[in-house]
Design a protein around this motif. Structure first.
Motif, PDB file in Angstrom:
ATOM      1  N   ALA A 171       0.819  -1.216   0.000  1.00 44.74           N
ATOM      2  CA  ALA A 171       0.000   0.000   0.000  1.00 44.74           C
ATOM      3  C   ALA A 171       0.852   1.264   0.000  1.00 44.74           C
ATOM      4  CB  ALA A 171      -0.935   0.000   1.206  1.00 44.74           C
ATOM      5  N   GLY A 172       2.166   1.114   0.156  1.00 44.15           N
ATOM      6  CA  GLY A 172       3.064   2.265   0.154  1.00 44.15           C
ATOM      7  C   GLY A 172       2.977   3.108   1.404  1.00 44.15           C
ATOM      8  N   LEU A 173       2.658   2.463   2.543  1.00 41.33           N
ATOM      9  CA  LEU A 173       2.454   3.206   3.784  1.00 41.33           C
ATOM     10  C   LEU A 173       3.471   2.849   4.861  1.00 41.33           C
ATOM     11  CD1 LEU A 173      -1.453   3.075   4.000  1.00 41.33           C
ATOM     12  CD2 LEU A 173      -0.020   4.979   3.272  1.00 41.33           C
ATOM     13  N   LEU A 174       4.640   2.342   4.471  1.00 43.65           N
ATOM     14  CA  LEU A 174       5.660   1.997   5.462  1.00 43.65           C
ATOM     15  C   LEU A 174       6.143   3.234   6.215  1.00 43.65           C
ATOM     16  CD1 LEU A 174       7.819  -0.688   3.597  1.00 43.65           C
ATOM     17  CD2 LEU A 174       6.395  -1.019   5.633  1.00 43.65           C
ATOM     18  N   GLY A 175       6.064   4.400   5.603  1.00 48.26           N
ATOM     19  CA  GLY A 175       6.502   5.624   6.262  1.00 48.26           C
ATOM     20  C   GLY A 175       5.363   6.458   6.810  1.00 48.26           C
ATOM     21  N   ALA A 176       4.143   5.927   6.774  1.00 42.03           N
ATOM     22  CA  ALA A 176       2.984   6.689   7.229  1.00 42.03           C
ATOM     23  C   ALA A 176       2.861   6.676   8.750  1.00 42.03           C
ATOM     24  CB  ALA A 176       1.707   6.117   6.602  1.00 42.03           C
ATOM     25  N   LYS A 177       2.140   7.636   9.272  1.00 40.78           N
ATOM     26  CA  LYS A 177       1.889   7.697  10.709  1.00 40.78           C
ATOM     27  C   LYS A 177       0.830   6.662  11.076  1.00 40.78           C
ATOM     28  CE  LYS A 177       0.372  10.833  14.371  1.00 40.78           C
ATOM     29  NZ  LYS A 177      -0.119  12.195  14.688  1.00 40.78           N
ATOM     30  N   PRO A 178       1.090   5.814  12.090  1.00 35.29           N
ATOM     31  CA  PRO A 178       0.114   4.779  12.457  1.00 35.29           C
ATOM     32  C   PRO A 178      -1.177   5.387  12.994  1.00 35.29           C
ATOM     33  CG  PRO A 178       2.285   4.290  13.367  1.00 35.29           C
ATOM     34  CD  PRO A 178       2.345   5.687  12.851  1.00 35.29           C
ATOM     35  N   SER A 179      -2.277   4.683  12.762  1.00 32.29           N
ATOM     36  CA  SER A 179      -3.583   5.090  13.284  1.00 32.29           C
ATOM     37  C   SER A 179      -3.863   4.325  14.577  1.00 32.29           C
ATOM     38  CB  SER A 179      -4.670   4.800  12.253  1.00 32.29           C
ATOM     39  OG  SER A 179      -5.948   5.045  12.791  1.00 32.29           O
ATOM     40  N   GLY A 180      -4.562   4.968  15.517  1.00 32.99           N
ATOM     41  CA  GLY A 180      -4.825   4.340  16.806  1.00 32.99           C
ATOM     42  C   GLY A 180      -5.932   3.308  16.778  1.00 32.99           C
ATOM     43  N   GLU A 207     -10.161   5.481   1.366  1.00 30.95           N
ATOM     44  CA  GLU A 207      -9.457   6.139   2.465  1.00 30.95           C
ATOM     45  C   GLU A 207      -9.656   5.383   3.781  1.00 30.95           C
ATOM     46  OE1 GLU A 207     -11.061  10.046   2.352  1.00 30.95           O
ATOM     47  OE2 GLU A 207      -9.751  10.738   0.715  1.00 30.95           O
ATOM     48  N   ALA A 208     -10.852   4.818   3.980  1.00 28.03           N
ATOM     49  CA  ALA A 208     -11.106   4.025   5.188  1.00 28.03           C
ATOM     50  C   ALA A 208     -10.267   2.741   5.181  1.00 28.03           C
ATOM     51  CB  ALA A 208     -12.593   3.690   5.291  1.00 28.03           C
ATOM     52  N   ALA A 209     -10.103   2.134   3.995  1.00 25.59           N
ATOM     53  CA  ALA A 209      -9.276   0.925   3.890  1.00 25.59           C
ATOM     54  C   ALA A 209      -7.812   1.259   4.182  1.00 25.59           C
ATOM     55  CB  ALA A 209      -9.418   0.306   2.502  1.00 25.59           C
ATOM     56  N   LEU A 210      -7.352   2.416   3.720  1.00 26.06           N
ATOM     57  CA  LEU A 210      -5.973   2.824   3.999  1.00 26.06           C
ATOM     58  C   LEU A 210      -5.787   3.131   5.488  1.00 26.06           C
ATOM     59  CD1 LEU A 210      -5.104   5.117   0.958  1.00 26.06           C
ATOM     60  CD2 LEU A 210      -4.507   2.711   1.329  1.00 26.06           C
ATOM     61  N   ARG A 211      -6.846   3.578   6.159  1.00 22.83           N
ATOM     62  CA  ARG A 211      -6.754   3.809   7.608  1.00 22.83           C
ATOM     63  C   ARG A 211      -6.516   2.481   8.328  1.00 22.83           C
ATOM     64  NH1 ARG A 211      -9.226   7.493  11.732  1.00 22.83           N
ATOM     65  NH2 ARG A 211      -9.355   6.249  13.658  1.00 22.83           N
ATOM     66  N   VAL A 212      -7.170   1.410   7.857  1.00 22.38           N
ATOM     67  CA  VAL A 212      -6.934   0.089   8.445  1.00 22.38           C
ATOM     68  C   VAL A 212      -5.468  -0.311   8.275  1.00 22.38           C
ATOM     69  CG1 VAL A 212      -7.528  -2.365   8.338  1.00 22.38           C
ATOM     70  CG2 VAL A 212      -9.320  -0.647   8.073  1.00 22.38           C
ATOM     71  N   VAL A 213      -4.915  -0.030   7.100  1.00 22.91           N
ATOM     72  CA  VAL A 213      -3.509  -0.364   6.847  1.00 22.91           C
ATOM     73  C   VAL A 213      -2.596   0.456   7.763  1.00 22.91           C
ATOM     74  CG1 VAL A 213      -1.678  -0.440   5.121  1.00 22.91           C
ATOM     75  CG2 VAL A 213      -4.027  -0.970   4.456  1.00 22.91           C
ATOM     76  N   ARG A 214      -2.915   1.720   7.980  1.00 29.97           N
ATOM     77  CA  ARG A 214      -2.109   2.543   8.888  1.00 29.97           C
ATOM     78  C   ARG A 214      -2.222   2.045  10.333  1.00 29.97           C
ATOM     79  NH1 ARG A 214      -3.702   7.336   9.648  1.00 29.97           N
ATOM     80  NH2 ARG A 214      -5.591   7.469   8.377  1.00 29.97           N
ATOM     81  N   TYR A 215      -3.383   1.516  10.687  1.00 33.47           N
ATOM     82  CA  TYR A 215      -3.536   0.890  12.011  1.00 33.47           C
ATOM     83  C   TYR A 215      -2.643  -0.347  12.119  1.00 33.47           C
ATOM     84  CZ  TYR A 215      -5.656  -2.136  15.551  1.00 33.47           C
ATOM     85  OH  TYR A 215      -5.856  -3.001  16.609  1.00 33.47           O
ATOM     86  N   LEU A 216      -2.579  -1.123  11.041  1.00 39.71           N
ATOM     87  CA  LEU A 216      -1.743  -2.323  11.035  1.00 39.71           C
ATOM     88  C   LEU A 216      -0.262  -1.968  11.135  1.00 39.71           C
ATOM     89  CD1 LEU A 216      -3.517  -4.426   8.258  1.00 39.71           C
ATOM     90  CD2 LEU A 216      -3.649  -4.758  10.727  1.00 39.71           C
TER      91      LEU A 216
END
Length: 291
Positions: free
Chosen positions: A37-46, A106-115
């Motif tokens: 998803a290209g989110l290795l550098g993203a800020k994690p979601s709570g 965007e909601a699916a990407l939030r799940v990935v940021r949580y992961l």
């Protein structure tokens, strides 16, 4: 046939064995999803999904590449094998596979940021298990804004270990919250009956009745009251099913406060504080997290 030694990795599921029990997680699979998803550098979601979300009423632009959404949600669904914390969010996201919109992506990407913040989280199956079943059930009345069908959520413990859980939209529209809660009781009673038979086939007898916790006193009253009246005729089949299970000694329904209802995590989008509290009570662990 070959003896491959102790089980460590199978179909993406990592298994760690110790004196405490078996720990199951999908850390590598999770990191692969985050990387793709290209989110290795993203800020994690709570938390995996926003509280008070309105995804069912989203009217934004349709995705130009719905296949990417379907592929991501499909991978997340397999991840939920060891991640009960994703059950509710994936139930919501999987309803929009046919025509996903920007809000859904965007909601699916939030799940990935949580992961990304919890890649090594998984389930610990305790070795000191007393092999007794315990069920918790809940519902969110008229949760779907489009169909007004209610949402059922339940979980089952074997000893202190979480072994079964589910989030599912009910098949019919419930006319009251008590009816929705009662249908949840009927759904988990089916699962408890099956699990008891499964244990018996494995040589484990479960002579005691199974504790079943519900936060609706009215639903419990319907379950225990042998007299039908006009307001329960439309749920008569479920009434018979649950009452027969009580009469046979399969289940013993009990009341639990709404604030202590563990199944809430399977029926609602919770805030981070309550989400973390319920998650800790489910026996979900992350041995990779810093102490």
């Amino acid at each position: 046939m070959k003896d491959l030694g102790p089980l460590k990795y199978f179909l993406g599921i990592e298994v760690a064995c110790s004196s405490a029990g078996l720990f199951l997680c999908q850390r590598k699979y999770t990191l692969d999803i985050v990387s793709e998803a290209g989110l290795l550098g993203a800020k994690p979601s709570g938390s995996p999904i926003e509280q008070n979300h309105k995804l069912g009423l989203a009217n934004g632009a349709l995705l130009t590449d719905p296949e990417a959404y379907r592929r991501l949600v499909g991978r997340l669904i397999y991840l939920s094998v060891t991640r009960p914390d994703l059950a509710y969010s994936l139930h919501i996201l999987s309803q929009f596979m046919q025509a996903p919109r920007i809000e859904h992506w965007e909601a699916a990407l939030r799940v990935v940021r949580y992961l990304k913040g919890t890649p090594g989280q998984g389930i610990l199956l305790h070795s000191d298990c007393d092999l007794t079943l315990q069920g918790w059930c809940d519902s969110d009345w008229a949760a779907c804004p489009l169909t007004r069908r209610s949402l059922t959520g339940w979980l089952v413990f074997l000893g202190k270990s979480l072994v079964s859980w589910k989030t599912k939209k009910q098949h019919t529209v419930s006319r009251s919250s008590a009816e929705a809660e009662y249908r949840s009781m009927a759904a988990i009673t089916c699962e408890l009956k099956w699990l008891k038979g499964l244990l018996l086939s494995l040589g484990v007898n479960h002579p005691k009745s199974i504790d079943l916790f519900c936060d609706s006193e009215l639903a419990l009253h319907i379950a225990k009251n042998p007299v039908f009246h006009e307001r329960t005729k439309h749920i008569e089949i479920d009434c018979h099913f649950v009452r027969d299970a009580i009469t046979e000694g399969l289940i013993t329904p009990g009341h639990v406060s709404t604030f202590l209802q563990l199944a809430d995590i399977f029926t609602k989008a919770l805030g981070k504080t309550q989400f973390d509290v319920l998650l800790s009570k489910l026996g979900i662990h992350d041995p990779h997290a810093p102490t």
